[in-house]
Write a protein that holds these residues in place. Sequence first.
Motif: not given
Length: 1323
Positions: A844-852, A854-873
């Motif tokens: 949840l910290d890495r894919l859902v709550v992208l509030d910093t 640092v978390k955004v820059h640590s991902l290669f596929n930011v949008e796809q990962c965040h959409v995946f996390g939001l769909r799980v949420l």
Amino acid sequence: MALKGLESEDLVQNLRQLVISFEPHIREAGSAEHVEETLHHLEESDENFHRYEFVKQLKKKIEEILGPQIEDEIEKHGGRVDNGQETLVNKITERIIKSKPYADLTKKLKSNVVEAMNDLMRNFDAEFGVGSHSAGRYPNKDDRMRPFNDSEETESSLDSSYNHGSLFMNSEYLQQVAEKMSKTKDSGTRREALQNMNTVRIDDVISCDHFQVIKKHILDALLDSDEQIVALSLKFVTRAFTTTSPHTKDIYTLLTEHLICHFHNRKSNMPKIKNGLDITRPEIRRILTAFRLMNEFQQETINYWIRYPEQYLEEVLVSTLNLLSIHHVGTVGTSQALSPVHFVALVDTKAQWFIKWIHGNFSRSFLLDLLEKYRPFVENAVKHCLEFSAARKVPFDLMSDISESVSKSSFENKRAYYTGAELEYAYFIHSACVIGKLLCFANGRKFFPIKLKDSEDPVSIKKLMVAMVLVVVDPSPVFHLPRGNTSEMFDPARLITDVLKGLCSSEQACEICLFKDEITSTLLSPISHFLDVAYWEEVGFEDDEHQAPGEKTLLHVADILSMIASSTKGRRHLMYGEKNDIFSRTKSSAAHIIAEFTKKALLRQLPREAGPAPSPAVIGAYLYICRQLYNTCEGLLVLYPYDLHTVIAEAWRDASKELENSHTPTPDDDSSSDNSSITIRESYDVVAWEDTLRDNLLNFASTAKGILLLQQTGALNECMFYMHTRYEKKLQVSKCEKFGYGYMVTQVATTAPGMAALKKTGYIKALITELWSVIECGPIDITLFTPKTWPVDPIDRTVHKHLVRLLNILSGFPAVYEVLANKPLPSKSAYSFREMPECLPGFLDRLVVLDTPVKVHSLFNVEQCHVFGLRVLSVMISCLDSFLLLQSQYRIQEFLLAAQTDNQINKDQKDIIVDMLSVERNNILVRTYLIGGPSERVLPSRHIDDIGTPYPYPMFSSYPIPREYSPNIGGRSALKQGFIYPTHQNVSDKKDNELTEFLDSKKGEKGRAWMEKCRNLLYKFFTGKGDQVKGNVVHKILEKTVNVMCSIAEESVFPLMQYAGTDSALKAVSISPLQQLGIKMAIRYGIHLKVIHTSSDATDSLTLLIRQVHYYLQQQQKTPESDLNSLKTGYPGFDWFAATVFLVFNGNHEKTWDFLQQFSTLGASGYLWIPRLHASVHLPAALSSSGIHPLFSSTGHNIEFILQIELPLVSSAFKMSGFTPAQISQHWLTQCFWNYLDWPDICHYIIVCMIFGVDYQVYLCVAILKHLQREIMSHMQSHDLLMFLKEEPIHHFKVAQNLKYMMDLEKKYRKMVLPDMLNITRP
């Protein structure tokens, strides 16, 4: 340079093999040029090309001599290739061809091949069996047509079986040859004519004008006494069978006519059965060779007969049945002559020809129609099966190598003699296989009942099946003598077992043929032998007639029973018998016998007088049958009295102790000693036995009630470790089940103890790691030769499977609470690029709550990962308790609103950019704020048009939400009285008033009579104007009903506890942040429904009510010693039922509290009011401390039970989706259908469950799933069933409209469902 395998005699033999393989290709060619072209492309057209010895040796030498040089060249060019891979290959190839080793190899190889070919041509006749085609053989050279090649050496192509050449002949030449074949000619002339005939293409022979003459002479030659003439005529037949020409049917009918002549000719002196068969006799060998040729054709022609007209098939079938219908009437041991089937049974013991012919639809219809005309073939087969079964104790020596000795072309070093008993036994095997396959088809079963000449009564299918089963279960020692591996294949019990298992593969055939009580009781006789305790106590050891069944017999019976139990109808037959009455309970059904035998065998309680105790292999086989039953809801209900879960768990613990105490061999031990090998074998057996028990114990987790039973054995953790091990290895669940672990994982993860056990196995960590490797990157660098596809959809196909697997274990609140409760997000100040989350909070910290950043820059596929996390949420928050937990711990709403603010075009306009992330966040924000059924709220779509259409739903970055999402429901407010005040007094209106008058009446019926009358009136009201049951009508129904039910002893299950709460005590009750959020949400819903008006007063009232309820229920709870988070405090979720009743009574605190206090004594309260039984002292200690609520183990179990019977397609759809009906039902019922049904239907749900019975909770969920059947089947195919059921409201479903269907279910299932739910003192 040594070329072993490519020189001298080895090369000659290898080239000879290769040349012979050219023959089919040469025959199919139309010219010499075509032949040359075909041979140039032999590697492409011949699938066996690389299996030829010459090719294998050549490849080996190339690798050996040129391989090192090729590798050196590749290394030289490595890293310096600019023009692509193809250029590099060309360069290396050119260098190798010009190298000295290549030149030496080709020179030496060419020399060896030329020498070998010269040797083959010098000895052409000896090598290939072809005479010289000199001019002397053809008196007139003009009569000979041009062969394939001009040269003498290559003018003939080689036959695959007899290696003869083939020439194109004209009609005059064939006429001359045919005249010389006449039996009036001398033997030499006939032999030469037959040799010449064998050089002519078969098609030319059959299509010429003289074929009938040639056919007559071939028949004469086949019956001739001259061995060479017979051999040449058989060669002619063989050459015909190597082609796929439509004319092969003519040669086949010729062969069958020849065999028919043998059996009709008195001079043929066919051997008698009692004298056996001596295959060293030349005439017998010829007949066997002819039958072998016929059988090979039968099995080969199926590959191409569909190409030709139906006449081809019909002629082949008719000629075959003409031959096989020849039979002399007689019994075993009489002096009757051998029949054609005896010979066919020797060359094709298991009737593969018949099995192949009846398998294809093209030939099956013709074959079954023709068998009507040739009924003796079927009658003889049935008769032999019955005769063998009746005389099965006749001691005869089983065949050891029947098929091996007569199905090959060579008879050397094979058996030379078969006794009459062996011949009859071969006939029996053949007949059993034929009948077994015939019964698989409806038209095949039409032959029964069949009238036999020597029998007065016709033979029915049941009589035949009983006779065949007797062969399996007969305890005669003749069937249990030690034999070799080959003879084991022809053991009668094993063969009949295979036949019966083949029948079981077709559920319809099995139902008609095997699902009879008489057959089943016969099949169960070996295990009934062990259970007749009274009999054994009476006779003791003195009964020699009733010998104990052997291990193989018991295993054969278990094999058949497990195949029966692998189908739904088969399981029901074992559980309920031939009548298949689900609602009858009899201890004599097969399931009870099997369960009792298995239980006693595990406990070692079988009577010693009955024989030696069954081995672990036998017990495991019958335990597997029990498992096939108890991993279904029906089966578990039937087998529950035997406590198999407890018995298996004890046996497993004993095996574990035995394994721990067993001696482990070490290198110091004498490994060559017999004792050491025995110890190793025994240790291996114990390990296998332990795994068998654990595997069968694990399968209790297939059902909701089974998980509770498994948890109570204390072996849940060990079983989850075992399942995780097999799941990782992608092993199938069992021999009859390829899939099922995914469904089992979901079922287990619905419960708190199950989720805790899965967490301990590392399953969740492995799941997240695998998911991260797909959506982001793996833990290590892996060279990619093919780049990953760029995702087009927000959740593409490669990720969707992992999404479903993750959601399967996170869709239930007990599981989410177990892994997230009191767990902060593991946020860091820095993340590496390959750092993976290892737990759910980390995910949840890495894919859902992208509030910093640092978390955004640590991902290669930011949008796809965040959409995946939001769909799980999004799926997680569909469970209101899960949302409250996430919001109270992680403030997800604030994060999402902040993200929407960051996505604004500018701060002044506050227009939010529409993209897939903002749309997903918008959807979640609306879902988490607004409560309501399908018509009480508007949910924004996730779909964005790609044609430029503006997104129709308003975006927002702060609460409250825009009014577009909240439809005005004032016109149908639940506040309206619900009483019927008609404007036109008529009969109809008076009937409508009956309910309100009955509720206002203070006189009349009491107790059960009042409940029955209220039920009838309510049913009339529901079916007439169900939408009018609301407001004050609902108040009165609930108040009056609870008062009446408390006076009925059967309904008042729990004692009425005295409430001892004081103001100071209530103030001391702490309300968790989760419950505070739940109170706000409930008040917001009530205001939206207009059932309450003032937010602050209602909030205070509901808060006080929650405190009172918490205190009152805490008086009746006992906190068990448990590691489960959900049992460490009070009920972890929000009390949705109390909030619902609060809104029903329009926020009236006193009425709500009075109702809840009285309602708590009713059995229905345990299922409608979920916190009521949390860690309750009213439950048995084992159930109370299990962490599994009766709503899951009882209601969920009964829902799945009824679904399997009433809606098998829906049940199968859930199974295939890896999602469980119990899981979604628990979700709906826990939150009282909030967000799924409109408010009036929620009120109707509570009323129906109180007045009609709490079992209507089960029937309502079944009715909903029936209502959604079309959508369930559709979403099962699109692999998003879980998301559909969790996120979508239940559209167009009205409780009142489905009451009739629920009442029908009540009539069928109340006797089972209601006692199970109310008797919650047992699981």
